[in-house]
Motif scaffolding. Structure first.
Motif, PDB file in Angstrom:
ATOM      1  N   LEU A  32       0.641  -1.135  -0.034  1.00  0.00           N
ATOM      2  CA  LEU A  32       0.020  -0.096   0.126  1.00  0.00           C
ATOM      3  C   LEU A  32       0.866   1.262   0.067  1.00  0.00           C
ATOM      4  CD1 LEU A  32      -2.682  -1.359   2.639  1.00  0.00           C
ATOM      5  CD2 LEU A  32      -3.127  -0.749   0.447  1.00  0.00           C
ATOM      6  N   GLY A  63      -5.089   4.203 -12.297  1.00  0.00           N
ATOM      7  CA  GLY A  63      -5.109   3.341 -11.434  1.00  0.00           C
ATOM      8  C   GLY A  63      -3.695   2.227 -11.145  1.00  0.00           C
ATOM      9  N   ARG A  64      -3.592   1.590 -10.313  1.00  0.00           N
ATOM     10  CA  ARG A  64      -2.311   0.908 -10.163  1.00  0.00           C
ATOM     11  C   ARG A  64      -2.855  -0.464  -9.737  1.00  0.00           C
ATOM     12  NH1 ARG A  64      -3.627   5.440  -7.737  1.00  0.00           N
ATOM     13  NH2 ARG A  64      -2.505   4.919  -5.821  1.00  0.00           N
ATOM     14  N   ALA A 124       1.896   0.901  -4.185  1.00  0.00           N
ATOM     15  CA  ALA A 124       0.666   1.344  -4.693  1.00  0.00           C
ATOM     16  C   ALA A 124       0.622   2.935  -4.489  1.00  0.00           C
ATOM     17  CB  ALA A 124      -0.378   0.994  -4.059  1.00  0.00           C
ATOM     18  N   LEU A 133      -0.768   4.553  -1.980  1.00  0.00           N
ATOM     19  CA  LEU A 133      -2.069   4.955  -1.877  1.00  0.00           C
ATOM     20  C   LEU A 133      -2.397   6.306  -1.437  1.00  0.00           C
ATOM     21  CD1 LEU A 133      -5.054   3.896  -1.290  1.00  0.00           C
ATOM     22  CD2 LEU A 133      -4.333   3.445   0.941  1.00  0.00           C
ATOM     23  N   GLU A 159      -9.041   6.984  -2.001  1.00  0.00           N
ATOM     24  CA  GLU A 159      -8.787   6.231  -3.275  1.00  0.00           C
ATOM     25  C   GLU A 159      -9.744   4.888  -2.944  1.00  0.00           C
ATOM     26  OE1 GLU A 159      -5.272   7.109  -6.062  1.00  0.00           O
ATOM     27  OE2 GLU A 159      -4.958   6.016  -4.362  1.00  0.00           O
ATOM     28  N   LEU A 187      -9.432  -0.832 -13.665  1.00  0.00           N
ATOM     29  CA  LEU A 187      -8.700   0.009 -13.222  1.00  0.00           C
ATOM     30  C   LEU A 187      -9.287   1.295 -13.597  1.00  0.00           C
ATOM     31  CD1 LEU A 187      -4.832  -0.891 -13.319  1.00  0.00           C
ATOM     32  CD2 LEU A 187      -6.251  -0.758 -11.252  1.00  0.00           C
ATOM     33  N   ASP A 221      -8.978   2.557  -7.888  1.00  0.00           N
ATOM     34  CA  ASP A 221      -7.654   3.217  -8.004  1.00  0.00           C
ATOM     35  C   ASP A 221      -6.442   2.147  -7.593  1.00  0.00           C
ATOM     36  OD1 ASP A 221      -8.797   5.945  -8.332  1.00  0.00           O
ATOM     37  OD2 ASP A 221      -9.695   5.379  -6.524  1.00  0.00           O
ATOM     38  N   VAL A 222      -6.630   1.357  -6.878  1.00  0.00           N
ATOM     39  CA  VAL A 222      -5.518   0.421  -6.528  1.00  0.00           C
ATOM     40  C   VAL A 222      -6.188  -0.962  -6.376  1.00  0.00           C
ATOM     41  CG1 VAL A 222      -3.917  -0.355  -4.742  1.00  0.00           C
ATOM     42  CG2 VAL A 222      -4.197   1.996  -5.150  1.00  0.00           C
ATOM     43  N   VAL A 267      -9.660   0.921  -2.944  1.00  0.00           N
ATOM     44  CA  VAL A 267      -8.740  -0.217  -3.058  1.00  0.00           C
ATOM     45  C   VAL A 267      -9.550  -1.582  -3.167  1.00  0.00           C
ATOM     46  CG1 VAL A 267      -6.863  -1.431  -1.852  1.00  0.00           C
ATOM     47  CG2 VAL A 267      -6.943   1.005  -1.559  1.00  0.00           C
ATOM     48  N   VAL A 276      -1.002  -3.912  -8.320  1.00  0.00           N
ATOM     49  CA  VAL A 276       0.342  -4.305  -8.029  1.00  0.00           C
ATOM     50  C   VAL A 276       0.051  -5.746  -7.703  1.00  0.00           C
ATOM     51  CG1 VAL A 276       1.650  -4.235  -5.870  1.00  0.00           C
ATOM     52  CG2 VAL A 276       0.168  -2.287  -6.318  1.00  0.00           C
TER      53      VAL A 276
END
Length: 302
Positions: A120, A210-211, A124, A126, A130, A206, A188-189, A132, A213
């Motif tokens: 996180l 956005g990511r 990410a 964060l 956002e 996403l 977003d994550v 998640v 992981v």
């Protein structure tokens, strides 16, 4: 002493109890009599040969233990070859443990807690408010990531799980909802250790910037190729994470561990104790972990 060793790669059946000589500590090291050894998903990858680096065989897995030093200190330590009755650790790697803290809860905060923290914070990155999505949210890493995402300011925390019992657990831990794909909202994550089809569907979920992981391949289906043009169309990114090299970075362990233990002590982070197995039944622990029959932190007890 009793230890669990494998001498070829394969499924859990290659894990076998064996008698080995008690390890001898070198300079700056200490011998620990093991109270409990943590089981992590990475251990299963070591055993079947799919880990990111191959270890010389025969090999005793296990990267974390709770135990006692010869002078009676109860400690938590990152180690090598932790599936054993006794193990050597660096003195600098020891954390003193209060007697009242359960071994499973303590072990949950080490490898899995550090993984969730760095997923996180470091990978990410964060940001406040956002959304998640946490895959395998009832597992050791996932159950902590759900709580830490909330603690770190996420606006929405969504959980993906595999059973109704796990749904109840993650909602109790603070997830806003349990979700399946396709999602009804953009993320977003996304934290993913499954790979395969779940990875692919998560990528399409996403939001802009956005990511996703990725930190494992529990599905054992092979890693999904990522087309740069697809990332461009999504305006998103895929971030890889591996804990082992992360731990070598300055400040990557002591600061996060102190924060994790402070949050747990304040009642704001609840490590989930999972199954406890006799050391000799390490193979059964791996089987249950791979079959998604476990929740939270799984430990082996000599």
């Amino acid at each position: 002493m009793l230890a669990i060793q494998f001498d070829r790669f394969g499924g859990p059946e290659v894990l076998r109890p064996t008698q080995l000589a008690t390890p001898v500590p070198g300079p700056g090291e200490v011998l620990i009599t093991v109270e409990a050894a943590g089981v992590n998903f990475a251990d299963t990858h070591q055993v079947d040969g799919s880990y990111l680096t191959a270890d010389a065989l025969p090999y005793v897995p296990g990267s974390e233990v709770v135990g006692r030093t010869p002078d009676g200190r109860r400690v938590l330590a990152r180690v090598s070859h932790g599936y054993a009755e006794q193990v050597v650790a660096k003195e600098s790697a020891l954390l003193d443990m209060p007697e009242e803290l359960g071994a499973a809860e303590a072990l949950a905060l080490l490898v899995q807690g550090l993984t969730a923290w760095h997923l996180l914070r470091t990978s990410a990155r964060l940001r406040t408010r956002e959304t998640v999505v946490v895959h395998s949210a009832a597992g050791g890493v996932g159950s902590l990531a759900v709580q830490l995402a909330r603690e770190f300011g996420a606006g929405r925390v969504l959980a993906q799980v595999s059973s109704p019992a796990k749904e109840r657990l993650v909602l109790d831990l603070g997830a806003d909802a349990v979700v399946t794909y396709p999602l009804q909202e953009k993320a977003d994550v996304v934290l993913d250790a499954a790979g395969g089809e779940l990875f692919d569907r998560a990528l399409d979920s996403l939001a802009s910037f956005g990511r996703l992981v990725t930190y494992g391949n529990a599905s054992r289906t092979g890693f999904t190729p990522v087309d740069p043009a697809r990332l461009g169309r999504l305006n998103a990114s895929v971030v890889g994470f591996w804990l082992r090299p992360t731990l070598a970075a300055p400040g990557a362990v002591s600061g996060p561990v102190k924060e994790l233990f402070a949050l747990a002590a304040a009642g704001r982070l609840r490590p989930v104790a999972g199954g406890s197995y006799p050391l000799a039944e390490a193979a059964r622990a791996h089987e249950d972990l791979l079959a998604r029959r476990t929740t939270g932190k799984v430990i082996l007890v000599p």
